[in-house]
Enzyme design. Sequence first.
Site, PDB file in Angstrom:
ATOM      1  N   TYR A 107       3.086  -5.091  -2.741  1.00 50.03           N
ATOM      2  CA  TYR A 107       1.659  -4.632  -3.240  1.00 50.03           C
ATOM      3  C   TYR A 107       0.661  -3.039  -3.896  1.00 50.03           C
ATOM      4  O   TYR A 107       1.171  -2.568  -2.305  1.00 50.03           O
ATOM      5  CB  TYR A 107      -0.027  -5.385  -2.929  1.00 50.03           C
ATOM      6  CG  TYR A 107       0.553  -7.210  -2.904  1.00 50.03           C
ATOM      7  CD1 TYR A 107       0.510  -7.962  -3.753  1.00 50.03           C
ATOM      8  CD2 TYR A 107       1.624  -7.654  -1.575  1.00 50.03           C
ATOM      9  CE1 TYR A 107       0.785  -9.037  -3.086  1.00 50.03           C
ATOM     10  CE2 TYR A 107       2.280  -8.253  -1.227  1.00 50.03           C
ATOM     11  CZ  TYR A 107       1.473 -10.029  -2.518  1.00 50.03           C
ATOM     12  OH  TYR A 107       1.509 -11.118  -2.042  1.00 50.03           O
ATOM     13  N   LYS A 108       0.327  -3.114  -4.741  1.00 56.39           N
ATOM     14  CA  LYS A 108      -0.257  -1.552  -5.112  1.00 56.39           C
ATOM     15  C   LYS A 108      -2.005  -2.050  -4.296  1.00 56.39           C
ATOM     16  O   LYS A 108      -2.190  -2.833  -4.238  1.00 56.39           O
ATOM     17  CB  LYS A 108      -0.158  -1.253  -6.085  1.00 56.39           C
ATOM     18  CG  LYS A 108      -0.632   0.229  -7.094  1.00 56.39           C
ATOM     19  CD  LYS A 108      -1.255   0.170  -7.699  1.00 56.39           C
ATOM     20  CE  LYS A 108      -1.570   2.050  -7.976  1.00 56.39           C
ATOM     21  NZ  LYS A 108      -1.360   2.066  -9.701  1.00 56.39           N
ATOM     22  N   LYS A 161       3.372  -3.770   2.587  1.00 57.35           N
ATOM     23  CA  LYS A 161       4.303  -4.593   2.393  1.00 57.35           C
ATOM     24  C   LYS A 161       3.497  -5.518   3.244  1.00 57.35           C
ATOM     25  O   LYS A 161       3.357  -5.532   4.518  1.00 57.35           O
ATOM     26  CB  LYS A 161       5.636  -4.053   2.666  1.00 57.35           C
ATOM     27  CG  LYS A 161       6.523  -3.367   2.423  1.00 57.35           C
ATOM     28  CD  LYS A 161       7.841  -2.864   2.565  1.00 57.35           C
ATOM     29  CE  LYS A 161       8.333  -2.271   2.435  1.00 57.35           C
ATOM     30  NZ  LYS A 161       9.287  -2.150   3.246  1.00 57.35           N
ATOM     31  N   ASP A 179      21.497  -2.085   4.008  1.00 53.33           N
ATOM     32  CA  ASP A 179      21.101  -2.885   2.861  1.00 53.33           C
ATOM     33  C   ASP A 179      20.981  -2.071   1.280  1.00 53.33           C
ATOM     34  O   ASP A 179      19.685  -2.044   1.248  1.00 53.33           O
ATOM     35  CB  ASP A 179      20.177  -3.490   3.335  1.00 53.33           C
ATOM     36  CG  ASP A 179      19.187  -4.538   1.818  1.00 53.33           C
ATOM     37  OD1 ASP A 179      20.132  -5.098   1.214  1.00 53.33           O
ATOM     38  OD2 ASP A 179      17.587  -4.727   1.770  1.00 53.33           O
TER      39      ASP A 179
HETATM   40  C1  LIG Z   1      13.608  -6.112   2.510  1.00 56.66           C
HETATM   41  O1  LIG Z   1      15.269  -6.080   2.727  1.00 56.66           O
HETATM   42  C2  LIG Z   1      15.734  -7.480   3.078  1.00 56.66           C
HETATM   43  C3  LIG Z   1      16.623  -7.873   4.001  1.00 56.66           C
HETATM   44  O2  LIG Z   1      17.188  -7.552   2.349  1.00 56.66           O
HETATM   45  C4  LIG Z   1      14.948  -9.113   2.625  1.00 56.66           C
HETATM   46  O3  LIG Z   1      14.786  -9.512   2.681  1.00 56.66           O
HETATM   47  C5  LIG Z   1      13.370  -8.216   2.807  1.00 56.66           C
HETATM   48  O4  LIG Z   1      12.736  -9.322   1.237  1.00 56.66           O
HETATM   49  C6  LIG Z   1      13.089  -7.042   1.503  1.00 56.66           C
HETATM   50  N1  LIG Z   1      11.764  -6.981   2.130  1.00 56.66           N
HETATM   51  C7  LIG Z   1      10.646  -5.635   0.912  1.00 56.66           C
HETATM   52  C8  LIG Z   1       9.871  -5.886   1.108  1.00 56.66           C
HETATM   53  O5  LIG Z   1      11.560  -5.616  -0.514  1.00 56.66           O
END
Ligand SMILES: *[C@@H]1O[C@H](CO)[C@@H](O)[C@H](O)[C@H]1NC(C)=O
Length: 314
Positions: free
Chosen positions: A52-53, A64, A158
Site C-alpha cells: 500500500y501507498k 507491506k 526470489d
Molecule cells: C514476497 O515474496 C514471497 C515469495 O515469493 C511472496 O509470497 C510474497 O507475496 C511477496 N511479498 C510481497 C509483499 O511482495
Amino acid sequence: KSFLRNGGILLEDLIASSNGKCNPIRNFSAEELITATNNFHSSHSILTCCIYKGYLDDRPIIVKKFKSLTRGEDEVRSHAIRDIVIATQMSNHKNVLKLLGCCLEFPVPALVHEYAANGPLNDHEFLPWKIRLRIAKELAHALTYLHTALSRPVIHRDIGSHSIFLDQDFVPKFSNFSISITIPPHQSHASDGRKYTSVYSDPEYMESGSVTEKSDVYSFGVLLLNFITGKKDESDVWSRKYQTLVRYVKDHVVNKRGTKIVDPNILREGGGDGQAQQVEAFLTLALACTRNKGNERPDMIDVAKELRRIEKSI
Ligand SMILES: *[C@@H]1O[C@H](CO)[C@@H](O)[C@H](O)[C@H]1NC(C)=O
C-alpha cells in the site's frame, strides 16, 4: 499478544543474523499505519496484494501488510520477519528499498519502506537500452553485496521483475527478502525443505530443493533475458513451443538466429555498432548465467564486473 509473539521471533532472528552488529529500525503503531494508508484502502494498493501507498507527515511511504490467513499464518509471519531482518542489514545499499521500520501489532508484522515513485519493474516494458543496462548493473552490485558483505552469504531466492521497484530516477530497489536464506557456516548449500518455484528458478534448485549463490545467478540471468528480449510473460505464443524463456533464447542462438530475439524497441533506438556490441555481450553474459550446471555459471561479482565493463564500452 501479537506484539509479544512477533517481537520475540523477530528479535531472535535479528540477533542470530546480525552477528552482534546493531541495526536500529523504528517501531510504528498500528494506528499510525491505519491512518497513513486510510485503513489499508484498496485504492492505495500498489500491487494486487499486500503493498500500500501511505503518507507519514506528508512523506509518501510503502506499507507491506500481509493478510493473516489462519492457515499458513506461521509461514507468512516468518516470511515477514525474514524480510525485516535482511532488509535491515541491506537497507544502506542504494539499490535496496529502504526499510524505515515495522509494526508488530498486527497478527503478521507490517513493513514500512521508503516510497518508489515508478513502482514495480514489472510495470515497465519499454525502458531505453541504456537504462536497462544501468538497472542490470546496479542490481548485480546489490546481489554481490547480499552474497558477500553480510556476516554469512544470503541467497535472495526470489529474484524477478516482481521483486524490484524503481524510484523517481529509475534507480532499481530490491524489495522482498521474505524467502531469502542464509548459507550455514562451513556449508555451500542451504535448504529449508521448501521449494518456491517461478519462471526465474534455477533448474538445479527445482530438482534438489537446495540453493547456492549460483541459484541467484541463474534467476538474474533470466532477468537479463527479460531485458534483452522484452519478454517475460509465459502465456506468450512462443512459450508454448519453448516452455521457458531460457530455452527460447538458447534455441535461437544455437541456430544462429540470436539477433531475432532482441527486443525490437532496442533495435529501433538505432544505437549503432557500439550498442549492437553491448547487446551481444549482454546476451553472452545472460547465457553464461543461465547454464544448466551451477558450477559453470559465473559468480555474482564477475557478473557485476562484466556489466560495468559493457556499460563503459561506449
Ligand atoms: C514476497 O515474496 C514471497 C515469495 O515469493 C511472496 O509470497 C510474497 O507475496 C511477496 N511479498 C510481497 C509483499 O511482495
